[in-house]
Scaffold this motif. Structure first.
Motif: not given
Length: 154
Positions: A47, A78-81, A10
């Protein structure tokens, strides 16, 4: 050049749609790098795995002579934020051929490598190709940049 398998990863960063026609990609990608540095994009990426910068070529409309997207960013866990103004994308793994561009980045060392790649029959997949600007690329006058070119499964 050697064949390697790349695992899914990612990336978060900034992107531009461009084409190699009439030298347009050199202008667009140069401007993207300038923006990346001037706006401190690296520091804005949450991240991130490390400070290695990836220049990824993807969303090809055909071969290297057709329009594509360049994404400049870092691998993330992570791609949450995703901060405003940045983009996130997951890249599937696959078979790649690894090249190493050596020399002065300001004098086109990476472009010279791509010129050779474009004229080599590799059975390219045109899904995603990328350059890795890690520790060996810290000195632009004497750098090493890994180039990964996606190839079709055989």
């Amino acid at each position: 050049m050697n064949k390697v398998t790349v695992k899914e990863f990612k990336v978060v960063g900034i992107s531009v749609r461009t084409t190699n026609k009439n030298g347009q990609s050199a202008k667009d990608i140069g401007a993207l790098w300038n923006r990346f540095m001037a706006e401190g994009v690296l520091e804005k990426i949450p991240n991130r795995v490390d400070n290695t910068i990836y220049s990824i070529y993807t969303e090809y409309e055909g071969d290297y002579t057709k329009p594509y997207t360049t994404l400049l960013g870092c691998k993330v866990t992570s791609m949450e934020t995703i901060p405003e103004g940045l983009v996130a994308k997951t890249f599937e793994g696959g078979s790649y051929i690894k090249f190493v561009a050596k020399g002065d980045l300001t004098k086109g060392a990476v472009y010279e490598s791509w010129s050779k790649i474009w004229n080599t029959d590799l059975g390219r997949a045109y899904t995603a190709d990328f350059e890795v600007y890690g520790e060996k690329a810290q000195n632009p006058a004497d750098a090493e940049v890994d180039i990964y070119v996606g190839i079709k499964k055989t």
